[in-house]
Motif scaffolding. Structure first.
Motif, PDB file in Angstrom:
ATOM      1  N   TRP A 166       0.800  -1.141  -0.102  1.00 35.51           N
ATOM      2  CA  TRP A 166      -0.012  -0.059   0.131  1.00 35.51           C
ATOM      3  C   TRP A 166       0.737   1.160  -0.092  1.00 35.51           C
ATOM      4  CZ3 TRP A 166      -2.007   3.170   4.336  1.00 35.51           C
ATOM      5  CH2 TRP A 166      -3.104   3.966   3.938  1.00 35.51           C
ATOM      6  N   GLY A 167       2.009   1.268   0.595  1.00 33.03           N
ATOM      7  CA  GLY A 167       2.952   2.540   0.767  1.00 33.03           C
ATOM      8  C   GLY A 167       3.294   2.458   2.112  1.00 33.03           C
ATOM      9  N   ARG A 168       4.690   2.479   2.351  1.00 34.27           N
ATOM     10  CA  ARG A 168       5.128   2.383   3.666  1.00 34.27           C
ATOM     11  C   ARG A 168       4.894   3.910   4.413  1.00 34.27           C
ATOM     12  NH1 ARG A 168      10.810  -0.673   2.021  1.00 34.27           N
ATOM     13  NH2 ARG A 168       9.471  -2.704   1.910  1.00 34.27           N
ATOM     14  N   VAL A 169       5.064   5.040   3.756  1.00 38.53           N
ATOM     15  CA  VAL A 169       4.940   6.418   4.255  1.00 38.53           C
ATOM     16  C   VAL A 169       3.585   6.523   4.803  1.00 38.53           C
ATOM     17  CG1 VAL A 169       4.902   8.731   3.723  1.00 38.53           C
ATOM     18  CG2 VAL A 169       7.016   7.154   2.942  1.00 38.53           C
ATOM     19  N   LYS A 170       2.570   6.339   3.749  1.00 39.53           N
ATOM     20  CA  LYS A 170       1.046   6.441   4.323  1.00 39.53           C
ATOM     21  C   LYS A 170       0.826   5.482   5.409  1.00 39.53           C
ATOM     22  CE  LYS A 170      -0.433   5.352   0.153  1.00 39.53           C
ATOM     23  NZ  LYS A 170      -1.343   4.951  -0.888  1.00 39.53           N
ATOM     24  N   SER A 171       1.485   4.219   5.356  1.00 34.48           N
ATOM     25  CA  SER A 171       1.113   3.390   6.527  1.00 34.48           C
ATOM     26  C   SER A 171       1.690   3.934   7.811  1.00 34.48           C
ATOM     27  CB  SER A 171       1.776   1.859   6.147  1.00 34.48           C
ATOM     28  OG  SER A 171       1.116   1.444   5.078  1.00 34.48           O
ATOM     29  N   LEU A 172       2.973   4.509   7.823  1.00 35.43           N
ATOM     30  CA  LEU A 172       3.473   5.093   9.003  1.00 35.43           C
ATOM     31  C   LEU A 172       2.482   6.061   9.551  1.00 35.43           C
ATOM     32  CD1 LEU A 172       7.282   5.099   8.307  1.00 35.43           C
ATOM     33  CD2 LEU A 172       6.050   3.465   9.684  1.00 35.43           C
ATOM     34  N   VAL A 173       2.229   7.308   8.803  1.00 33.87           N
ATOM     35  CA  VAL A 173       1.469   8.428   9.124  1.00 33.87           C
ATOM     36  C   VAL A 173       0.223   7.830   9.952  1.00 33.87           C
ATOM     37  CG1 VAL A 173       0.163  10.095   8.136  1.00 33.87           C
ATOM     38  CG2 VAL A 173       2.162   9.594   7.358  1.00 33.87           C
ATOM     39  N   LEU A 174      -0.634   6.835   9.160  1.00 32.48           N
ATOM     40  CA  LEU A 174      -1.680   6.043   9.725  1.00 32.48           C
ATOM     41  C   LEU A 174      -1.680   5.588  11.043  1.00 32.48           C
ATOM     42  CD1 LEU A 174      -4.888   5.511   9.454  1.00 32.48           C
ATOM     43  CD2 LEU A 174      -4.416   3.456   8.314  1.00 32.48           C
ATOM     44  N   MET A 175      -0.531   4.847  11.247  1.00 36.33           N
ATOM     45  CA  MET A 175      -0.308   4.110  12.506  1.00 36.33           C
ATOM     46  C   MET A 175       0.000   5.322  13.653  1.00 36.33           C
ATOM     47  SD  MET A 175       2.402   1.342  11.302  1.00 36.33           S
ATOM     48  CE  MET A 175       2.603   0.746   9.770  1.00 36.33           C
ATOM     49  N   ALA A 176       0.827   6.073  13.207  1.00 40.52           N
ATOM     50  CA  ALA A 176       1.136   7.123  14.502  1.00 40.52           C
ATOM     51  C   ALA A 176       0.023   8.096  14.823  1.00 40.52           C
ATOM     52  CB  ALA A 176       2.255   8.127  13.664  1.00 40.52           C
ATOM     53  N   THR A 177      -0.822   8.456  13.881  1.00 37.76           N
ATOM     54  CA  THR A 177      -2.209   9.059  14.252  1.00 37.76           C
ATOM     55  C   THR A 177      -3.067   8.250  15.198  1.00 37.76           C
ATOM     56  OG1 THR A 177      -2.134  10.176  11.953  1.00 37.76           O
ATOM     57  CG2 THR A 177      -4.138  10.307  13.303  1.00 37.76           C
ATOM     58  N   LEU A 178      -2.996   6.798  14.723  1.00 37.39           N
ATOM     59  CA  LEU A 178      -4.016   6.091  15.718  1.00 37.39           C
ATOM     60  C   LEU A 178      -3.437   6.084  16.801  1.00 37.39           C
ATOM     61  CD1 LEU A 178      -6.378   4.030  15.851  1.00 37.39           C
ATOM     62  CD2 LEU A 178      -4.960   2.296  15.033  1.00 37.39           C
ATOM     63  N   TRP A 179      -1.981   5.637  17.194  1.00 38.14           N
ATOM     64  CA  TRP A 179      -1.685   5.339  18.559  1.00 38.14           C
ATOM     65  C   TRP A 179      -1.536   6.694  19.435  1.00 38.14           C
ATOM     66  CZ3 TRP A 179       3.388   4.860  15.869  1.00 38.14           C
ATOM     67  CH2 TRP A 179       4.347   5.746  16.065  1.00 38.14           C
ATOM     68  N   SER A 180      -1.493   7.898  18.721  1.00 37.37           N
ATOM     69  CA  SER A 180      -1.614   9.180  19.499  1.00 37.37           C
ATOM     70  C   SER A 180      -3.166   9.280  19.917  1.00 37.37           C
ATOM     71  CB  SER A 180      -1.210  10.196  18.507  1.00 37.37           C
ATOM     72  OG  SER A 180       0.165  10.114  18.146  1.00 37.37           O
ATOM     73  N   ILE A 181      -4.194   9.384  19.253  1.00 39.90           N
ATOM     74  CA  ILE A 181      -5.326   9.558  19.651  1.00 39.90           C
ATOM     75  C   ILE A 181      -5.653   8.271  20.749  1.00 39.90           C
ATOM     76  CG2 ILE A 181      -7.879   9.149  18.657  1.00 39.90           C
ATOM     77  CD1 ILE A 181      -6.915  10.269  16.127  1.00 39.90           C
ATOM     78  N   ALA A 182      -5.340   7.090  20.573  1.00 44.68           N
ATOM     79  CA  ALA A 182      -5.504   6.062  21.558  1.00 44.68           C
ATOM     80  C   ALA A 182      -4.984   6.713  22.811  1.00 44.68           C
ATOM     81  CB  ALA A 182      -4.944   4.912  21.108  1.00 44.68           C
ATOM     82  N   THR A 183      -3.592   7.177  22.956  1.00 47.58           N
ATOM     83  CA  THR A 183      -3.290   7.698  24.005  1.00 47.58           C
ATOM     84  C   THR A 183      -4.139   8.703  24.577  1.00 47.58           C
ATOM     85  OG1 THR A 183      -1.011   7.135  23.043  1.00 47.58           O
ATOM     86  CG2 THR A 183      -0.982   8.549  25.125  1.00 47.58           C
ATOM     87  N   LEU A 184      -4.391   9.481  23.826  1.00 48.16           N
ATOM     88  CA  LEU A 184      -5.680  10.700  24.355  1.00 48.16           C
ATOM     89  C   LEU A 184      -6.719   9.844  25.077  1.00 48.16           C
ATOM     90  CD1 LEU A 184      -5.519  13.740  24.547  1.00 48.16           C
ATOM     91  CD2 LEU A 184      -6.943  13.680  22.417  1.00 48.16           C
ATOM     92  N   LEU A 185      -7.176   8.954  24.388  1.00 47.36           N
ATOM     93  CA  LEU A 185      -8.371   8.262  25.211  1.00 47.36           C
ATOM     94  C   LEU A 185      -7.976   7.417  26.531  1.00 47.36           C
ATOM     95  CD1 LEU A 185      -9.779   6.210  21.952  1.00 47.36           C
ATOM     96  CD2 LEU A 185     -10.644   8.204  23.155  1.00 47.36           C
ATOM     97  N   CYS A 186      -6.667   7.266  26.597  1.00 47.29           N
ATOM     98  CA  CYS A 186      -6.239   6.692  27.892  1.00 47.29           C
ATOM     99  C   CYS A 186      -6.173   7.869  29.081  1.00 47.29           C
ATOM    100  CB  CYS A 186      -4.658   6.306  27.896  1.00 47.29           C
ATOM    101  SG  CYS A 186      -4.376   4.842  26.921  1.00 47.29           S
ATOM    102  N   ALA A 187      -6.075   9.008  28.525  1.00 48.33           N
ATOM    103  CA  ALA A 187      -6.074  10.273  29.629  1.00 48.33           C
ATOM    104  C   ALA A 187      -7.652  10.419  30.222  1.00 48.33           C
ATOM    105  CB  ALA A 187      -5.603  11.515  28.614  1.00 48.33           C
ATOM    106  N   ILE A 188      -8.493  10.040  29.242  1.00 51.45           N
ATOM    107  CA  ILE A 188     -10.024  10.207  29.729  1.00 51.45           C
ATOM    108  C   ILE A 188     -10.510   9.101  30.291  1.00 51.45           C
ATOM    109  CG2 ILE A 188     -10.049  12.149  28.409  1.00 51.45           C
ATOM    110  CD1 ILE A 188     -11.708  10.563  26.401  1.00 51.45           C
TER     111      ILE A 188
END
Length: 445
Positions: A96-118
């Motif tokens: 699919w593309g390594r750059v697009k994959s890395l961006v999607l992964m990092a966005t997801l774990w950052s949002i999930a970490t925000l969910l940990c905060a609440i």
């Protein structure tokens, strides 16, 4: 000498080298280091989001009355998801593309970490940590494949060790900064700070790294990247599992991460319980040992590249030696009374605890074709997470509920014995493994 080394490794893999670097390659030689820096920064964010949890263990234990095994499950669920999803997501990223994959992964774990905060209870926190694991699943394998793709093979052990050390450095920042924020603000702000940093780094990475520029610089380094030329060959995915030497690298690499993962997860609690330190101070002291783990990964990678320059099998010998040193130092140190001698031995053991990571990644890269390299490194990441990062903290947490934390920690270095058995077997199988790779590449050409 660098071009000769690169050409030799490509010929072993059955790949025709591209033309030598030109003035264009020299003109943009900074770009590979920019790619490394940004990919490394996101890896720091990855482990900051993952390991900040260790710094707030005392707060969660007090607020929600959690057992050690429940605390361990919050750590292990991330590594477990990484272990289960790394390979399929790495395969997807290769196509699919390594750059697009890395961006999607990092966005997801950052949002999930925000969910940990609440999160308001254990179950919600476990669900949020599950999503952190999904986001982080293939970042290590795809990220290192991107980095190795723009550098010559002669520095792959060093780069692999340095890149993988980002996990330790990220853990240092996550544990130390998370502890300070938790004491002065709250444990929720510890998670929120990591999430915001991750999202900022995603935006920077997306703006500066593209598939096109990666392909250009791969060509400058005589590295074949799939999809950049019509003549590039592709071997079957099954080749990831048909080479016995690669299996030994997977097993040895995964098992040597067991004790390192235990140190990453449980060192703050160790200092809190047995040295009587407050959570913020325990996190700060523990971060020194985590820093030693990361520094050791880099130094051990450099040592490995030097000793194996004229003898590629030296990578296996180095990995075995690093496991042995850590086994002896931690095995003795954890049985001493608290004090300076114990700390010195624990420091030595921590320095070499994950020293085999760089050599293991380089061995996997040298035994697999470039067309499936993300997937091969993804398989190594599966082994690292299932056998090490997930299994280690959880097993010690379960044992700690029954034996006590110190007694459980004393057992963890024994896993190095299994790692050394796998690495010794891999060293013996390595020459045959290179021949098998050449045959696979020739058959696919």
């Amino acid at each position: 000498m660098g071009l000769t080394s690169t050409t030799t490794e490509l010929e072993i893999a059955g790949v025709e080298p591209l033309s030598s670097p030109t003035a264009a390659g020299r003109r943009t030689s900074y770009y590979p280091w920019l790619v490394f820096a940004l990919t490394f920064a996101l890896l720091l964010s990855d482990y900051m989001s993952r390991q900040v949890l260790s710094a707030v263990f005392p707060f969660l234990k007090a607020d929600w009355a959690l057992s050690d095994s429940q605390l361990a499950s919050l750590t292990s669920i991330v590594a477990l998801m990484v272990g289960l999803l790394t390979l399929p997501l790495s395969l997807l990223a290769d196509r699919w593309g390594r750059v697009k994959s890395l961006v999607l992964m990092a966005t997801l774990w950052s949002i999930a970490t925000l969910l940990c905060a609440i999160a308001s209870n254990y179950e919600q926190m476990l669900a949020a940590r599950f999503l952190v694991g999904v986001g982080e699943a293939a970042y290590g394998s795809v990220g290192i494949a991107v980095v190795l793709g723009v550098f010559a093979p002669r520095v792959h052990s060093t780069l692999s060790g340095a890149f993988m050390a980002g996990g330790s450095f990220g853990s240092v920042v996550g544990v130390s900064l998370g502890g300070v924020i938790a004491v002065h603000l709250s444990w929720r702000w510890s998670f929120a700070a990591m999430a915001v940093l991750g999202l900022l780094l995603v935006a920077l990475f997306r703006a500066l790294v593209t598939e096109r520029r990666l392909a250009e610089h791969a060509a400058d380094q005589n590295v074949v990247t799939v999809g950049t030329t019509g003549s590039a060959i592709r071997v079957p995915v099954s080749s990831l599992f048909t080479n016995p030497a690669v299996w030994c690298a997977y097993l040895g690499g995964g098992l040597q991460m067991f004790t390192a993962a235990v140190l990453l997860a449980w060192t703050p609690s160790f200092f809190n319980r047995y040295y009587g330190m407050a959570p913020d101070k325990a996190g700060a002291i523990a971060s020194v040992f985590v820093l030693l783990i990361g520094t050791g990964m880099i130094v051990c990678g450099i040592i490995t590249d030097r000793v194996s320059r004229n003898n590629p099998a030296g990578k296996w010998s180095s990995a075995i030696a690093f496991c042995l040193i850590s086994f002896l130092a931690l095995g003795l140190g954890l049985r001493l009374d608290t004090g300076a001698p114990q700390l010195v031995l624990l420091g030595i053991g921590a320095f070499f605890a994950a020293g085999s990571s760089g050599p293991s990644a380089a061995m996997v890269a040298s035994l697999t074709h470039p067309s499936v390299r993300s997937s091969a490194l993804g398989t190594l990441t599966v082994a690292n997470n299932v056998l090490g990062l997930a299994l280690g903290p959880f097993v010690i947490g379960v044992l700690a509920d029954r034996l006590g934390l110190l007694e459980a920690l004393q057992l963890s270095p024994l896993v190095y014995l299994l790692a050394m058995v796998a690495l010794v077997a891999g060293k013996r199988l390595y020459p045959a493994g290179l021949k098998k790779l050449a045959a696979q590449s020739a058959a696919a050409a």
